[in-house]
Enzyme design. Sequence first.
Site, short mmCIF file in Angstrom:
data_model
loop_
_atom_site.label_atom_id
_atom_site.label_comp_id
_atom_site.label_asym_id
_atom_site.label_seq_id
_atom_site.Cartn_x
_atom_site.Cartn_y
_atom_site.Cartn_z
N HIS A 59 0.98 22.39 57.05
CA HIS A 59 2.27 22.61 56.32
C HIS A 59 3.14 23.33 56.82
O HIS A 59 2.80 24.21 57.89
CB HIS A 59 1.92 22.98 54.88
CG HIS A 59 1.14 22.14 53.90
ND1 HIS A 59 1.26 22.13 52.44
CD2 HIS A 59 0.60 20.95 54.33
CE1 HIS A 59 0.52 21.28 52.03
NE2 HIS A 59 -0.03 20.57 53.03
N GLU A 61 4.83 25.89 56.11
CA GLU A 61 4.62 27.23 56.01
C GLU A 61 3.53 27.94 56.67
O GLU A 61 3.71 28.85 57.31
CB GLU A 61 4.44 27.74 54.51
CG GLU A 61 5.60 27.24 53.47
CD GLU A 61 5.10 25.89 52.88
OE1 GLU A 61 5.63 25.53 51.76
OE2 GLU A 61 4.66 24.94 53.68
#
Length: 158
Positions: A59, A61
């Site tokens: 992801h 992040e």
Amino acid sequence: MSGVDAYSEHERWMALALEQAAEAGAAGEVPVGAVLVADGKLIGVGSNRPISAHDASAHAEICALRQASQKLQNYRLPGTTLYVTIEPCTMCVGAMMHARVERLVFGAREPRSGAVVSQQSLLEASWFNHRITCIEGVLKDPSAELIQAFFRQKREAK
């Protein structure tokens, strides 16, 4: 720094996260982007890449946290601010906690799997031994529009 100046600073970093999100979308990934900042300096960038990386954990992040950790040679990232276009999921909130991110700034809510305000309130969980402050809604409209347009296009292509 005044509130207006602080918000302008948040908008500046979120605009960079939006660029990362647009790159992810252009590559066929869900358009989410993230940037990690420490002391006013960019230390990590990430865009969603689970499809291209064959990695469910890739992801935006996580990618930004990984890049910063490698750059600083430390898995702990205290004093940092993570800017993300869309509200993080459970996995990403956990990674932020373990990395000791100080602040999360995100654009739009994620009604299906958001773990900060939409489906869960993990930043408020009493069992964590770390606290992350949160600001939501920075460049909310362009963040939401980018992801909505992506899924609209996917539906229309079917």
